[in-house]
Every structure is written in C-alpha cells, then in structure tokens.
Design a protein around this motif. Structure first.
Motif, PDB file in Angstrom:
ATOM      1  N   PRO A 176       0.825  -1.212   0.000  1.00  0.00           N
ATOM      2  CA  PRO A 176       0.000   0.000   0.000  1.00  0.00           C
ATOM      3  C   PRO A 176       0.855   1.254   0.000  1.00  0.00           C
ATOM      4  O   PRO A 176       1.875   1.335   0.689  1.00  0.00           O
ATOM      5  N   ALA A 177       0.420   2.222  -0.755  1.00  0.00           N
ATOM      6  CA  ALA A 177       1.116   3.510  -0.779  1.00  0.00           C
ATOM      7  C   ALA A 177       1.057   4.140   0.611  1.00  0.00           C
ATOM      8  O   ALA A 177       0.024   4.100   1.282  1.00  0.00           O
ATOM      9  N   GLY A 178       2.160   4.694   1.043  1.00  0.00           N
ATOM     10  CA  GLY A 178       2.191   5.353   2.343  1.00  0.00           C
ATOM     11  C   GLY A 178       2.315   4.410   3.523  1.00  0.00           C
ATOM     12  O   GLY A 178       2.170   4.840   4.674  1.00  0.00           O
ATOM     13  N   MET A 179       2.573   3.137   3.287  1.00  0.00           N
ATOM     14  CA  MET A 179       2.753   2.200   4.398  1.00  0.00           C
ATOM     15  C   MET A 179       3.927   2.627   5.260  1.00  0.00           C
ATOM     16  O   MET A 179       4.994   2.977   4.753  1.00  0.00           O
ATOM     17  N   SER A 180       3.730   2.611   6.568  1.00  0.00           N
ATOM     18  CA  SER A 180       4.779   3.040   7.479  1.00  0.00           C
ATOM     19  C   SER A 180       5.950   2.067   7.455  1.00  0.00           C
ATOM     20  O   SER A 180       5.809   0.902   7.061  1.00  0.00           O
ATOM     21  N   PHE A 181       7.092   2.559   7.928  1.00  0.00           N
ATOM     22  CA  PHE A 181       8.282   1.715   7.985  1.00  0.00           C
ATOM     23  C   PHE A 181       8.038   0.516   8.892  1.00  0.00           C
ATOM     24  O   PHE A 181       8.417  -0.612   8.573  1.00  0.00           O
ATOM     25  N   ARG A 222       5.819  -1.988   7.162  1.00  0.00           N
ATOM     26  CA  ARG A 222       6.567  -2.672   6.106  1.00  0.00           C
ATOM     27  C   ARG A 222       7.478  -3.748   6.720  1.00  0.00           C
ATOM     28  O   ARG A 222       7.560  -4.869   6.197  1.00  0.00           O
ATOM     29  N   GLU A 223       8.147  -3.421   7.813  1.00  0.00           N
ATOM     30  CA  GLU A 223       8.998  -4.405   8.486  1.00  0.00           C
ATOM     31  C   GLU A 223       8.182  -5.607   8.960  1.00  0.00           C
ATOM     32  O   GLU A 223       8.619  -6.751   8.845  1.00  0.00           O
ATOM     33  N   PHE A 224       6.979  -5.332   9.488  1.00  0.00           N
ATOM     34  CA  PHE A 224       6.118  -6.409   9.976  1.00  0.00           C
ATOM     35  C   PHE A 224       5.762  -7.372   8.847  1.00  0.00           C
ATOM     36  O   PHE A 224       5.872  -8.591   9.000  1.00  0.00           O
ATOM     37  N   TYR A 225       5.347  -6.822   7.716  1.00  0.00           N
ATOM     38  CA  TYR A 225       4.933  -7.695   6.618  1.00  0.00           C
ATOM     39  C   TYR A 225       6.128  -8.356   5.930  1.00  0.00           C
ATOM     40  O   TYR A 225       5.979  -9.442   5.354  1.00  0.00           O
TER      41      TYR A 225
END
Length: 289
Positions: A260-265, A268-271
């Motif tokens: 997703p656009a704008g996903m937090s850092f 992103r690390e979680f996924y």
C-alpha cells in the motif's frame, strides 16, 4: 502509545454491521440481530473495549451481548475483561493456546513496553466448540462461526449468509496473511481456509487488518501463496536454506505483492517478517512433498 477507537463502515455493508476501529492496530466488528448483539473480538485492552461499548450504546437496544473471540492473538482478545458476564465463544483450540506459557510471556513482554497493558488479564472464553463450525441463530441473521486454521490453530471467520458477508478477521489480510508456523500442515490449513472463504462467494468481505473491504484482497492472498510455491519450486535445493533467500530478486515481498502507498516503515517491516515466515513454510512444504 495512544489508540483511538472509532466506529466506521464500508460502502454497501449492511447497516446491522459496524466496524470498530482501534487506530491502526486492529478492527473488531459489532453485529446487531433481532435476538442479540454479537461483538467479534474485544480489541487489545479492556479500556479500548469499554470505549467501543460506550460508542455502541445506542445500537445495543437492550439486547443481550454475545462475544466471539476469533483467535487468541493479543490484539483480538485482551479486552475480554471489559465485557462482564457476557458469554465469550471461541474454538476449543483457543484454550490450548491460553494454557501455553507463551500466552503469559507475551503479556509480560507487552507490559514492559507500554503501560496501557498493565490492566490486561488473560480472560478465557466461557464457551467453546470443536469441529468445523457453530451457528448463532439471531432471527434475521445467522452467524456461522467457521474454524479457519492456518494463521493460528484456533482461528475463526464468521459467515452471515443472509447478507452474503464474511468477517474474515486475520485469515485474509491486506497485503498478506501470515502462516502460524513453518510446518507444512499449517500452510495447507491456511490455504484451505482461504479457499473455503472464496467458496462462500461473499459479496462483502471485512478484514481485521488493512482497513479495506476490497473483495480482490482474497484473490490476491490466494495468488500470493500460489506464486511463492511456484517461485520456490524453481530454486535449486542447495540454495533453499540460504538466510538471504527472501532478499533475492524474485523472492522479495515486493516481487509478489504491491505494498500500500504510504505504508509506514514499521508496517513494512512487519509484513516483511510475515513474508519470511510464509517463505519458510513454503520451503518446508516443498521438502515434505
């Protein structure tokens, strides 16, 4: 960390269903039927759950409350203490998870990082069922609690056939769900659960994470696991156990899904971690075949 609770919905979602949003942490769901109200999940703390119940007060209409714990992940049931004497339903395997020492260890770890978890007690379900399903007959709506393991052994999704709506909780997730372990059986279970939800052909799909009702998420989740399996099949056996495999071009999370656009850092690390877990399970399944 401060988490705000709000009530929301999605276009086309039946007005007897209310999405309870605890910030970016998790979504729970409230369902109003002729005979009773159903709260699917109690959020991550009793305070969050109490706030949700306050916001829902005008929708309760003096009907009794039934609580469903979709599974024993902390963000879905740690609010149980707030529901008083309301019956709490879960799958029988949820009790096994609560009895495992890791349940209390997770709470103790959370308490060291955020004071808001100090009020949490591990309140267990009061009613459980075994097997594949249980049905709550609400008169106008029936809620079929479907055992959909794979993300966790105890996971439940809720199917409401009268309005062709599936509360998929964590079995379907945007951008990807995570398999419980690297055991091949868990991966098979998750993929079977995704197939089961697709076979229902829901017109409305409500997730606990991702803040979307996009029906295409289900197909994308299924395609994600199919594509990982195909990619792993092409990797030489001697390279499968490389710790850097998930960072190799063609094997990275971004090679399989559009984030997703704008996903937090942090998200992103979680996924990325979820993807590594899913990749490890797929490798183990290849070795077991």
């Amino acid at each position: 960390m401060t988490v705000d609770v709000s009530l929301t919905s999605y276009p086309g979602l039946d007005d007897r269903i209310t999405v309870i949003r605890a910030g970016d942490e998790v979504d729970a769901v409230f369902v109003s039927t002729e005979r009773f109200n159903v709260l699917v999940d109690t959020l991550g703390t009793p305070s969050l759950c109490r706030r949700a119940l306050e916001l829902l007060a005008d929708r309760m209409r003096d009907r009794p409350l039934i609580v469903v714990n979709s599974h024993m992940d902390w963000d879905h049931f740690w609010g149980n203490r707030a529901v008083g004497g309301a019956p709490i339903i879960a799958h029988q395997s949820a009790i096994d998870r609560l009895r495992d020492p890791s349940a209390l260890q997770t709470l103790e770890q959370k308490r060291t990082t955020e004071p808001r978890f100090d009020e949490v007690e591990l309140v267990p379900p009061t009613l459980t069922f075994s097997g594949e399903s249980m049905t709550l007959h609400g008169g106008d709506l029936s809620l079929h609690l479907l055992h959909t393991p794979g993300h966790t052994p105890d996971h439940l999704a809720v199917w409401i056939p009268e309005i062709e709506t599936c509360l998929a909780v964590d079995a379907v997730e945007h951008p990807i769900p995570e398999v419980w372990s690297s055991a091949p059986d868990d991966l098979r279970s998750l993929r079977s659960s995704l197939d089961l939800i697709r076979s229902l052909n829901p017109k409305q799909l409500v997730l606990a994470h991702g803040q979307t009702s996009d029906h295409a998420v289900l197909d994308r989740n299924i395609a994600y696991f199919e594509n990982i399996q195909e990619a792993v099949a092409l990797v030489p056996a001697s390279e499968l156990m490389s710790a850097a495999l998930a960072q190799r071009e063609g094997m990275r999370l971004k090679d399989f899904v559009d984030l997703p656009a704008g996903m937090s850092f942090g998200a992103r690390e979680f996924y990325e971690r979820c993807h590594r877990s899913n990749l490890a399970a797929t490798i183990a399944a290849r070795g077991a075949s």
